[in-house]
Design a protein around this motif. Structure first.
Motif, short mmCIF file in Angstrom:
data_model
loop_
_atom_site.label_atom_id
_atom_site.label_comp_id
_atom_site.label_asym_id
_atom_site.label_seq_id
_atom_site.Cartn_x
_atom_site.Cartn_y
_atom_site.Cartn_z
N GLU A 156 0.87 -1.17 0.00
CA GLU A 156 0.00 0.00 0.00
C GLU A 156 0.90 1.22 0.00
OE1 GLU A 156 -3.53 2.30 2.46
OE2 GLU A 156 -2.84 0.35 3.20
N ARG A 157 0.90 1.93 -1.09
CA ARG A 157 1.70 3.16 -1.21
C ARG A 157 1.09 4.25 -0.33
NH1 ARG A 157 5.97 0.84 -3.11
NH2 ARG A 157 5.65 -0.22 -5.09
N ASN A 158 1.95 5.02 0.31
CA ASN A 158 1.51 6.15 1.14
C ASN A 158 0.48 5.72 2.18
OD1 ASN A 158 3.19 7.75 -0.43
ND2 ASN A 158 1.53 8.41 -1.77
N ALA A 159 0.67 4.56 2.78
CA ALA A 159 -0.29 4.02 3.76
C ALA A 159 -0.37 4.88 5.01
CB ALA A 159 0.10 2.59 4.13
N LEU A 160 0.75 5.41 5.43
CA LEU A 160 0.81 6.27 6.62
C LEU A 160 1.43 7.60 6.23
CD1 LEU A 160 2.26 3.70 9.21
CD2 LEU A 160 -0.14 4.31 8.85
#
Length: 179
Positions: A156-160
Motif C-alpha cells: 500500500e503506497r503512502n499508507a501512513l
C-alpha cells in the motif's frame, strides 16, 4: 484462557486487564520511540484512560494481546491478535501493535511473541490466514515475519503519513493449514 510459557528468563503470556498500566506504558513508549511504525500516535493514546486500556487488552475468544516479561517482571514486548468477526471474513485474523523495547531487541523475543500468537490462533476453528502490515522499510520486522512464514502479497503506497512524510506498508499473510 490464561496460558503461560517461560522461555529461559522470559515469561510469555496473554495480558489481562490487571496488566493495563504496564501495557499502557509500553504502548506509549512504542509510539514515542517508533512513531512511523504504528497507525496511531502518542498524542492520541496518551489521553486514554486506564479503563479504556483495560477494555482494549481484555482477552476474549477472538482478541488477545501477548506480552513478554523479563526476569524483573517488566513488560518488554507486546503484540495483539484480532480475528475478523464478519461472516465473510471470519477466516482471517490480524496482527497489530508488535513492539519490543529497545534494550531487548535482537534476542529472539519477537519470534517468541509471534510464535505464541500464531500457536494460539491456529487453535481457532476455521481460521485460515493471519494478516499483518509492516512499514516497507522496516527490514528487521519484515525479516522476522518472513522467517515465520509470512509472505508479502501487496504494497500500500503512502499508507501512513507522519510529520509530512509518507510511508508505504507491505501487506503480509501467513496461510494456515485448515482444520
Amino acid at each position: 484462557m490464561q496460558t503461560q510459557r517461560s522461555e529461559g528468563l522470559m515469561n510469555i503470556r496473554i495480558l489481562e486487564e490487571s496488566d493495563a498500566h504496564l501495557y499502557q506504558k509500553v504502548r506509549l513508549d512504542a509510539l514515542k520511540m517508533n512513531p512511523d511504525a504504528f497507525g496511531s500516535t502518542y498524542e492520541r493514546e496518551v489521553g486514554y484512560s486506564l479503563e479504556m486500556v483495560k477494555e482494549r487488552i481484555k482477552p476474549i475468544r477472538n482478541k488477545y494481546t501477548v506480552g513478554a516479561f523479563d526476569k524483573r517482571k517488566s513488560l518488554i514486548g507486546i503484540v495483539t491478535f484480532v480475528r475478523e468477526d464478519n461472516l465473510k471474513t471470519r477466516h482471517k485474523g490480524n496482527v497489530y501493535g508488535m513492539y519490543i523495547a529497545p534494550g531487548n531487541r535482537g534476542q529472539g523475543l519477537g519470534k517468541l511473541l509471534m510464535n505464541e500468537l500464531i500457536s494460539r490462533a491456529k487453535n481457532s476453528d476455521g481460521l485460515e490466514q493471519i494478516n499483518l502490515t509492516v512499514v516497507s522499510d522496516n527490514h528487521y520486522a519484515k525479516k522476522l515475519y518472513t522467517s515465520l512464514g509470512f509472505e508479502v502479497y501487496g504494497i500500500e503506497r503512502n499508507a501512513l503519513k507522519f510529520n509530512g512524510r509518507y510511508y508505504d506498508e507491505d501487506l503480509m499473510v501467513l496461510k494456515l493449514a485448515v482444520k
